[in-house]
Design a protein around this motif. Structure first.
Motif, PDB file in Angstrom:
ATOM      1  N   ARG A   1      -0.613  -3.581 -14.311  1.00 29.98           N
ATOM      2  CA  ARG A   1      -0.155  -2.462 -13.477  1.00 29.98           C
ATOM      3  C   ARG A   1      -1.158  -2.266 -12.353  1.00 29.98           C
ATOM      4  NH1 ARG A   1       3.996   0.122 -15.591  1.00 29.98           N
ATOM      5  NH2 ARG A   1       3.613   2.141 -14.638  1.00 29.98           N
ATOM      6  N   TYR A   2      -0.631  -1.968 -11.163  1.00 28.64           N
ATOM      7  CA  TYR A   2      -1.448  -1.834  -9.959  1.00 28.64           C
ATOM      8  C   TYR A   2      -1.400  -0.402  -9.455  1.00 28.64           C
ATOM      9  CZ  TYR A   2      -1.263  -6.887 -10.071  1.00 28.64           C
ATOM     10  OH  TYR A   2      -1.374  -8.198 -10.472  1.00 28.64           O
ATOM     11  N   ARG A   3      -2.534   0.045  -8.888  1.00 25.61           N
ATOM     12  CA  ARG A   3      -2.596   1.379  -8.282  1.00 25.61           C
ATOM     13  C   ARG A   3      -3.433   1.296  -7.011  1.00 25.61           C
ATOM     14  NH1 ARG A   3      -6.485   1.380 -12.045  1.00 25.61           N
ATOM     15  NH2 ARG A   3      -8.417   2.494 -11.656  1.00 25.61           N
ATOM     16  N   LEU A   4      -3.181   2.209  -6.120  1.00 26.04           N
ATOM     17  CA  LEU A   4      -3.881   2.261  -4.843  1.00 26.04           C
ATOM     18  C   LEU A   4      -5.258   2.889  -5.010  1.00 26.04           C
ATOM     19  CD1 LEU A   4      -3.811   1.949  -1.708  1.00 26.04           C
ATOM     20  CD2 LEU A   4      -2.862   4.263  -1.649  1.00 26.04           C
ATOM     21  N   ASN A   5      -6.238   2.317  -4.336  1.00 26.84           N
ATOM     22  CA  ASN A   5      -7.548   2.938  -4.180  1.00 26.84           C
ATOM     23  C   ASN A   5      -7.672   3.256  -2.684  1.00 26.84           C
ATOM     24  OD1 ASN A   5     -10.190   3.832  -4.377  1.00 26.84           O
ATOM     25  ND2 ASN A   5     -11.008   1.777  -4.084  1.00 26.84           N
ATOM     26  N   PRO A   6      -7.411   4.481  -2.264  1.00 25.79           N
ATOM     27  CA  PRO A   6      -7.365   4.799  -0.835  1.00 25.79           C
ATOM     28  C   PRO A   6      -8.728   4.914  -0.152  1.00 25.79           C
ATOM     29  CG  PRO A   6      -6.980   6.772  -2.117  1.00 25.79           C
ATOM     30  CD  PRO A   6      -7.070   5.627  -3.095  1.00 25.79           C
TER      31      PRO A   6
ATOM     32  N   ILE B   1       0.844  -1.205   0.000  1.00 26.63           N
ATOM     33  CA  ILE B   1       0.000   0.000   0.000  1.00 26.63           C
ATOM     34  C   ILE B   1       0.875   1.250   0.000  1.00 26.63           C
ATOM     35  CG2 ILE B   1      -1.588   1.367   1.424  1.00 26.63           C
ATOM     36  CD1 ILE B   1      -2.878  -1.329   2.240  1.00 26.63           C
ATOM     37  N   HIS B   2       1.916   1.236   0.832  1.00 32.75           N
ATOM     38  CA  HIS B   2       2.822   2.379   0.902  1.00 32.75           C
ATOM     39  C   HIS B   2       3.517   2.620  -0.439  1.00 32.75           C
ATOM     40  CE1 HIS B   2       5.425   5.303   2.845  1.00 32.75           C
ATOM     41  NE2 HIS B   2       6.447   4.736   2.215  1.00 32.75           N
ATOM     42  N   LEU B   3       4.006   1.566  -1.056  1.00 34.33           N
ATOM     43  CA  LEU B   3       4.671   1.698  -2.356  1.00 34.33           C
ATOM     44  C   LEU B   3       3.718   2.255  -3.407  1.00 34.33           C
ATOM     45  CD1 LEU B   3       6.647  -1.671  -2.397  1.00 34.33           C
ATOM     46  CD2 LEU B   3       7.652   0.625  -2.314  1.00 34.33           C
ATOM     47  N   LEU B   4       2.500   1.744  -3.417  1.00 35.64           N
ATOM     48  CA  LEU B   4       1.529   2.211  -4.403  1.00 35.64           C
ATOM     49  C   LEU B   4       1.066   3.640  -4.118  1.00 35.64           C
ATOM     50  CD1 LEU B   4      -0.505  -1.084  -4.808  1.00 35.64           C
ATOM     51  CD2 LEU B   4       1.027  -0.031  -6.505  1.00 35.64           C
ATOM     52  N   ALA B   5       1.083   4.036  -2.859  1.00 32.11           N
ATOM     53  CA  ALA B   5       0.707   5.408  -2.511  1.00 32.11           C
ATOM     54  C   ALA B   5       1.741   6.409  -3.022  1.00 32.11           C
ATOM     55  CB  ALA B   5       0.548   5.546  -1.000  1.00 32.11           C
ATOM     56  N   GLU B   6       2.965   5.958  -3.179  1.00 28.32           N
ATOM     57  CA  GLU B   6       4.038   6.848  -3.638  1.00 28.32           C
ATOM     58  C   GLU B   6       4.153   6.936  -5.157  1.00 28.32           C
ATOM     59  OE1 GLU B   6       7.413   5.183  -1.543  1.00 28.32           O
ATOM     60  OE2 GLU B   6       7.243   6.754  -0.023  1.00 28.32           O
ATOM     61  N   SER B   7       3.352   6.168  -5.887  1.00 29.26           N
ATOM     62  CA  SER B   7       3.429   6.210  -7.347  1.00 29.26           C
ATOM     63  C   SER B   7       2.021   6.158  -7.935  1.00 29.26           C
ATOM     64  CB  SER B   7       4.246   5.026  -7.866  1.00 29.26           C
ATOM     65  OG  SER B   7       3.547   3.824  -7.648  1.00 29.26           O
ATOM     66  N   ASP B   8       1.930   6.475  -9.214  1.00 32.52           N
ATOM     67  CA  ASP B   8       0.631   6.384  -9.879  1.00 32.52           C
ATOM     68  C   ASP B   8       0.237   4.926 -10.075  1.00 32.52           C
ATOM     69  OD1 ASP B   8       0.317   9.112 -10.034  1.00 32.52           O
ATOM     70  OD2 ASP B   8       1.245   9.251 -12.010  1.00 32.52           O
ATOM     71  N   GLU B   9       1.132   4.161 -10.667  1.00 35.19           N
ATOM     72  CA  GLU B   9       0.914   2.742 -10.934  1.00 35.19           C
ATOM     73  C   GLU B   9       2.264   2.034 -10.906  1.00 35.19           C
ATOM     74  OE1 GLU B   9      -2.799   2.292 -13.997  1.00 35.19           O
ATOM     75  OE2 GLU B   9      -0.813   2.572 -14.863  1.00 35.19           O
ATOM     76  N   MET B  10       2.221   0.748 -10.587  1.00 34.78           N
ATOM     77  CA  MET B  10       3.447  -0.044 -10.610  1.00 34.78           C
ATOM     78  C   MET B  10       3.132  -1.434 -11.148  1.00 34.78           C
ATOM     79  SD  MET B  10       5.280   0.923  -6.986  1.00 34.78           S
ATOM     80  CE  MET B  10       6.874   0.239  -7.364  1.00 34.78           C
ATOM     81  N   PRO B  11       4.009  -1.966 -11.996  1.00 39.61           N
ATOM     82  CA  PRO B  11       3.823  -3.341 -12.457  1.00 39.61           C
ATOM     83  C   PRO B  11       4.294  -4.329 -11.389  1.00 39.61           C
ATOM     84  CG  PRO B  11       5.751  -2.372 -13.496  1.00 39.61           C
ATOM     85  CD  PRO B  11       5.106  -1.289 -12.669  1.00 39.61           C
ATOM     86  N   LEU B  12       3.861  -5.557 -11.509  1.00 37.87           N
ATOM     87  CA  LEU B  12       4.182  -6.599 -10.535  1.00 37.87           C
ATOM     88  C   LEU B  12       5.686  -6.771 -10.350  1.00 37.87           C
ATOM     89  CD1 LEU B  12       3.274  -8.836  -8.622  1.00 37.87           C
ATOM     90  CD2 LEU B  12       3.152 -10.372 -10.596  1.00 37.87           C
ATOM     91  N   TYR B  13       6.448  -6.786 -11.443  1.00 37.80           N
ATOM     92  CA  TYR B  13       7.896  -7.004 -11.315  1.00 37.80           C
ATOM     93  C   TYR B  13       8.554  -5.900 -10.496  1.00 37.80           C
ATOM     94  CZ  TYR B  13       9.058  -3.450 -14.826  1.00 37.80           C
ATOM     95  OH  TYR B  13       9.220  -2.266 -15.501  1.00 37.80           O
ATOM     96  N   GLU B  14       8.055  -4.679 -10.624  1.00 35.90           N
ATOM     97  CA  GLU B  14       8.631  -3.557  -9.873  1.00 35.90           C
ATOM     98  C   GLU B  14       8.262  -3.651  -8.384  1.00 35.90           C
ATOM     99  OE1 GLU B  14       8.591   1.299 -10.081  1.00 35.90           O
ATOM    100  OE2 GLU B  14       8.174   0.169 -11.915  1.00 35.90           O
ATOM    101  N   LEU B  15       7.030  -4.035  -8.108  1.00 36.08           N
ATOM    102  CA  LEU B  15       6.618  -4.231  -6.713  1.00 36.08           C
ATOM    103  C   LEU B  15       7.422  -5.358  -6.073  1.00 36.08           C
ATOM    104  CD1 LEU B  15       2.767  -3.887  -7.177  1.00 36.08           C
ATOM    105  CD2 LEU B  15       4.216  -2.373  -5.803  1.00 36.08           C
ATOM    106  N   THR B  16       7.588  -6.447  -6.798  1.00 39.06           N
ATOM    107  CA  THR B  16       8.309  -7.618  -6.279  1.00 39.06           C
ATOM    108  C   THR B  16       9.749  -7.284  -5.920  1.00 39.06           C
ATOM    109  OG1 THR B  16       6.891  -9.054  -7.603  1.00 39.06           O
ATOM    110  CG2 THR B  16       8.914 -10.019  -6.781  1.00 39.06           C
ATOM    111  N   SER B  17      10.359  -6.352  -6.626  1.00 34.95           N
ATOM    112  CA  SER B  17      11.763  -6.014  -6.379  1.00 34.95           C
ATOM    113  C   SER B  17      11.999  -5.423  -4.983  1.00 34.95           C
ATOM    114  CB  SER B  17      12.276  -5.042  -7.453  1.00 34.95           C
ATOM    115  OG  SER B  17      11.671  -3.769  -7.310  1.00 34.95           O
ATOM    116  N   HIS B  18      10.938  -5.016  -4.308  1.00 32.81           N
ATOM    117  CA  HIS B  18      11.050  -4.437  -2.966  1.00 32.81           C
ATOM    118  C   HIS B  18      10.942  -5.480  -1.849  1.00 32.81           C
ATOM    119  CE1 HIS B  18      10.862  -0.207  -4.277  1.00 32.81           C
ATOM    120  NE2 HIS B  18      10.088  -0.675  -5.237  1.00 32.81           N
TER     121      HIS B  18
END
Length: 106
Positions: free
Chosen positions: A71-76, A23-40
């Motif tokens: 691509r994933y994005r946060l829905n707050p 959630i924190h990672l997605l809050a800091e960006s517009d959208e992120m793909p799975l591979y980019e999220l996984t790298s964290h």
């Protein structure tokens, strides 16, 4: 309580530290793909994908396909429920602290 229902509950969804970090990672960006999220994380795409599924069931995450990439994005919006709940107890404890202070000053 039914397991399927729990997975849709915002409190269950945010209970896990991995999902809170997502959630924190997605809050800091517009959208992120799975591979980019996984790298964290020190876990594979399958594990991260399962966490994202729980977040999607709680409507905290939305996704869209661009070609073969998701691509994933946060829905707050569902987090407002948590904010309201925490705010109630913040006020509750602040009032108790004032009462205690008044008692101690008497």
């Amino acid at each position: 309580m039914n397991t399927a229902f729990q997975e849709r509950d915002v409190y269950v969804a945010i209970a896990d530290p991995t999902r809170r970090k997502l959630i924190h990672l997605l809050a800091e960006s517009d959208e992120m793909p799975l591979y980019e999220l996984t790298s964290h994380f020190q876990m594979g795409r399958t594990a991260i994908s399962k966490h994202l599924t729980i977040l999607k069931e709680a409507d905290l995450v939305r996704n869209r396909k661009i070609g073969r990439e998701t691509r994933y994005r946060l829905n707050p919006v569902p987090l407002q429920e948590v904010k309201d709940w925490v705010s109630f107890y913040e006020q509750f404890w602040n009032e108790r602290a004032i009462l205690l202070k008044d008692i101690l000053e008497e």
